[in-house]
Motif scaffolding. Structure first.
Motif, PDB file in Angstrom:
ATOM      1  N   GLU A  12       0.832  -1.203   0.000  1.00  0.00           N
ATOM      2  CA  GLU A  12       0.000   0.000   0.000  1.00  0.00           C
ATOM      3  C   GLU A  12       0.867   1.253   0.000  1.00  0.00           C
ATOM      4  O   GLU A  12       0.574   2.217  -0.702  1.00  0.00           O
ATOM      5  N   THR A  13       1.952   1.226   0.762  1.00  0.00           N
ATOM      6  CA  THR A  13       2.872   2.356   0.789  1.00  0.00           C
ATOM      7  C   THR A  13       3.509   2.563  -0.573  1.00  0.00           C
ATOM      8  O   THR A  13       3.626   3.702  -1.050  1.00  0.00           O
ATOM      9  N   ALA A  14       3.909   1.481  -1.220  1.00  0.00           N
ATOM     10  CA  ALA A  14       4.510   1.578  -2.554  1.00  0.00           C
ATOM     11  C   ALA A  14       3.517   2.147  -3.556  1.00  0.00           C
ATOM     12  O   ALA A  14       3.881   2.992  -4.392  1.00  0.00           O
ATOM     13  N   LEU A  15       2.257   1.711  -3.498  1.00  0.00           N
ATOM     14  CA  LEU A  15       1.233   2.243  -4.407  1.00  0.00           C
ATOM     15  C   LEU A  15       0.982   3.723  -4.144  1.00  0.00           C
ATOM     16  O   LEU A  15       0.848   4.512  -5.080  1.00  0.00           O
ATOM     17  N   GLN A  16       0.938   4.093  -2.863  1.00  0.00           N
ATOM     18  CA  GLN A  16       0.742   5.501  -2.507  1.00  0.00           C
ATOM     19  C   GLN A  16       1.914   6.349  -3.001  1.00  0.00           C
ATOM     20  O   GLN A  16       1.715   7.428  -3.556  1.00  0.00           O
ATOM     21  N   ASN A  17       3.126   5.852  -2.829  1.00  0.00           N
ATOM     22  CA  ASN A  17       4.309   6.578  -3.315  1.00  0.00           C
ATOM     23  C   ASN A  17       4.263   6.741  -4.834  1.00  0.00           C
ATOM     24  O   ASN A  17       4.601   7.799  -5.358  1.00  0.00           O
ATOM     25  N   LYS A  22       3.409  10.323  -9.522  1.00  0.00           N
ATOM     26  CA  LYS A  22       2.676  10.694 -10.738  1.00  0.00           C
ATOM     27  C   LYS A  22       2.035  12.068 -10.576  1.00  0.00           C
ATOM     28  O   LYS A  22       2.058  12.885 -11.501  1.00  0.00           O
ATOM     29  N   SER A  23       1.465  12.320  -9.389  1.00  0.00           N
ATOM     30  CA  SER A  23       0.866  13.634  -9.136  1.00  0.00           C
ATOM     31  C   SER A  23       1.916  14.731  -9.238  1.00  0.00           C
ATOM     32  O   SER A  23       1.668  15.784  -9.835  1.00  0.00           O
ATOM     33  N   ALA A  24       3.084  14.495  -8.657  1.00  0.00           N
ATOM     34  CA  ALA A  24       4.169  15.483  -8.727  1.00  0.00           C
ATOM     35  C   ALA A  24       4.609  15.690 -10.171  1.00  0.00           C
ATOM     36  O   ALA A  24       4.862  16.825 -10.593  1.00  0.00           O
ATOM     37  N   ALA A  25       4.688  14.613 -10.945  1.00  0.00           N
ATOM     38  CA  ALA A  25       5.093  14.723 -12.351  1.00  0.00           C
ATOM     39  C   ALA A  25       4.108  15.589 -13.125  1.00  0.00           C
ATOM     40  O   ALA A  25       4.511  16.412 -13.967  1.00  0.00           O
ATOM     41  N   ARG A  26       2.828  15.435 -12.846  1.00  0.00           N
ATOM     42  CA  ARG A  26       1.810  16.248 -13.531  1.00  0.00           C
ATOM     43  C   ARG A  26       1.962  17.725 -13.160  1.00  0.00           C
ATOM     44  O   ARG A  26       1.894  18.600 -14.021  1.00  0.00           O
ATOM     45  N   MET A  64      11.499  19.257  -2.252  1.00  0.00           N
ATOM     46  CA  MET A  64      10.529  19.152  -3.341  1.00  0.00           C
ATOM     47  C   MET A  64      10.175  17.673  -3.519  1.00  0.00           C
ATOM     48  O   MET A  64      10.993  16.796  -3.253  1.00  0.00           O
ATOM     49  N   ALA A  65       9.000  17.421  -3.985  1.00  0.00           N
ATOM     50  CA  ALA A  65       8.554  16.043  -4.170  1.00  0.00           C
ATOM     51  C   ALA A  65       9.343  15.366  -5.291  1.00  0.00           C
ATOM     52  O   ALA A  65       9.734  16.012  -6.261  1.00  0.00           O
ATOM     53  N   GLU A  66       9.546  14.090  -5.120  1.00  0.00           N
ATOM     54  CA  GLU A  66      10.090  13.291  -6.215  1.00  0.00           C
ATOM     55  C   GLU A  66       8.956  13.109  -7.208  1.00  0.00           C
ATOM     56  O   GLU A  66       7.812  12.932  -6.826  1.00  0.00           O
ATOM     57  N   GLY A  67       9.285  13.149  -8.459  1.00  0.00           N
ATOM     58  CA  GLY A  67       8.273  12.956  -9.485  1.00  0.00           C
ATOM     59  C   GLY A  67       8.613  11.758 -10.343  1.00  0.00           C
ATOM     60  O   GLY A  67       9.760  11.321 -10.392  1.00  0.00           O
ATOM     61  N   ASN A  68       7.617  11.252 -11.011  1.00  0.00           N
ATOM     62  CA  ASN A  68       7.808  10.162 -11.962  1.00  0.00           C
ATOM     63  C   ASN A  68       8.393  10.785 -13.232  1.00  0.00           C
ATOM     64  O   ASN A  68       7.680  11.437 -14.001  1.00  0.00           O
ATOM     65  N   ILE A  69       9.692  10.607 -13.414  1.00  0.00           N
ATOM     66  CA  ILE A  69      10.391  11.262 -14.530  1.00  0.00           C
ATOM     67  C   ILE A  69       9.854  10.783 -15.875  1.00  0.00           C
ATOM     68  O   ILE A  69       9.735  11.577 -16.807  1.00  0.00           O
ATOM     69  N   ASP A  70       9.510   9.513 -15.976  1.00  0.00           N
ATOM     70  CA  ASP A  70       8.993   9.000 -17.250  1.00  0.00           C
ATOM     71  C   ASP A  70       7.676   9.687 -17.624  1.00  0.00           C
ATOM     72  O   ASP A  70       7.492  10.096 -18.773  1.00  0.00           O
ATOM     73  N   LEU A  71       6.765   9.821 -16.662  1.00  0.00           N
ATOM     74  CA  LEU A  71       5.495  10.489 -16.933  1.00  0.00           C
ATOM     75  C   LEU A  71       5.731  11.962 -17.248  1.00  0.00           C
ATOM     76  O   LEU A  71       5.150  12.502 -18.198  1.00  0.00           O
ATOM     77  N   PHE A  72       6.576  12.616 -16.474  1.00  0.00           N
ATOM     78  CA  PHE A  72       6.906  14.028 -16.708  1.00  0.00           C
ATOM     79  C   PHE A  72       7.419  14.238 -18.133  1.00  0.00           C
ATOM     80  O   PHE A  72       6.922  15.095 -18.866  1.00  0.00           O
ATOM     81  N   THR A  73       8.377  13.418 -18.536  1.00  0.00           N
ATOM     82  CA  THR A  73       8.970  13.533 -19.868  1.00  0.00           C
ATOM     83  C   THR A  73       7.928  13.278 -20.947  1.00  0.00           C
ATOM     84  O   THR A  73       7.842  14.008 -21.939  1.00  0.00           O
ATOM     85  N   VAL A 119      -4.921  12.379 -24.472  1.00  0.00           N
ATOM     86  CA  VAL A 119      -4.753  11.917 -25.848  1.00  0.00           C
ATOM     87  C   VAL A 119      -3.751  10.766 -25.946  1.00  0.00           C
ATOM     88  O   VAL A 119      -3.931   9.851 -26.740  1.00  0.00           O
ATOM     89  N   GLY A 120      -2.713  10.799 -25.106  1.00  0.00           N
ATOM     90  CA  GLY A 120      -1.604   9.875 -25.305  1.00  0.00           C
ATOM     91  C   GLY A 120      -1.404   8.794 -24.280  1.00  0.00           C
ATOM     92  O   GLY A 120      -0.352   8.159 -24.273  1.00  0.00           O
ATOM     93  N   SER A 121      -2.360   8.565 -23.394  1.00  0.00           N
ATOM     94  CA  SER A 121      -2.156   7.517 -22.387  1.00  0.00           C
ATOM     95  C   SER A 121      -3.415   6.673 -22.248  1.00  0.00           C
ATOM     96  O   SER A 121      -4.460   7.002 -22.781  1.00  0.00           O
ATOM     97  N   ASP A 122      -3.273   5.613 -21.490  1.00  0.00           N
ATOM     98  CA  ASP A 122      -4.446   4.781 -21.221  1.00  0.00           C
ATOM     99  C   ASP A 122      -4.949   4.962 -19.786  1.00  0.00           C
ATOM    100  O   ASP A 122      -5.787   4.207 -19.319  1.00  0.00           O
ATOM    101  N   THR A 123      -4.451   5.996 -19.099  1.00  0.00           N
ATOM    102  CA  THR A 123      -4.950   6.320 -17.763  1.00  0.00           C
ATOM    103  C   THR A 123      -6.422   6.713 -17.899  1.00  0.00           C
ATOM    104  O   THR A 123      -6.772   7.466 -18.812  1.00  0.00           O
TER     105      THR A 123
END
Length: 165
Positions: A12-17, A22-26, A64-73, A119-123
């Motif tokens: 659960e912690t890993a999913l929350q992280n 992802k939120s930070a990346a957005r 600052m929050a860590e972000g998902n670099i892949d999503l950010f990019t 447009v570009g994801s399946d989220t």
């Protein structure tokens, strides 16, 4: 030997992280797109700056929050590559008297980042809309902008992914 319940909190912690990253990346994508428009810097220059100086950096004693670099990019690249399409979809969602070039630059950046993900994801679109409405609340805590963002993104999502509704 561990039981399934023994590792549930860590899962659960890993999913929350992962969700927080992802939120930070957005959020960082909105900020980066705003910076690109304001400064005229290239996507590569802004991406490198954010990765080096925002993701997990300490500013004024605050981490600052860590972000998902892949999503950010991906959001940056898709927003730039598909900007014309995203802006046209946004224009159709706005009142005719308020084309995208007349709205607040922060909202413009937000619509481009959200549009790129729609447009570009399946989220699922509802997840994307919720995330970007939360970002609008962060930028405009006392304003009506979050409701406006919700309405515009709902329109864009229904155009971009009608099968999701």
């Amino acid at each position: 030997m561990s039981t399934p319940s023994d590792d549930t909190p860590s899962r659960e912690t890993a999913l929350q992280n992962a969700r927080q990253m992802k939120s930070a990346a957005r959020l960082y994508a909105v900020q980066a797109l705003f910076q690109m428009e304001h400064s005229g810097q290239s996507v590569d220059a802004v991406r490198r700056e954010f990765e080096a100086h925002r993701f997990g950096a300490v500013l004024d004693g605050e981490e600052m929050a860590e972000g998902n670099i892949d999503l950010f990019t991906q959001l940056l690249e898709d927003a730039v590559a598909r900007q014309a399409k995203i802006d046209q979809m946004t224009d159709r969602a706005l009142v005719a008297k308020w084309p995208i070039d007349r709205i607040d630059p922060t909202l413009r950046a937000l619509f481009r980042a959200a549009g790129a993900e729609l447009v570009g994801s399946d989220t699922p679109p509802k997840v994307i809309i919720t995330e970007f409405v939360d970002i609008a609340r962060a930028f405009f805590p006392e304003g009506r902008e979050p409701k406006f963002v919700n309405a515009v993104l709902d329109h864009i999502a229904r155009e971009a992914r009608p099968e999701a509704f």
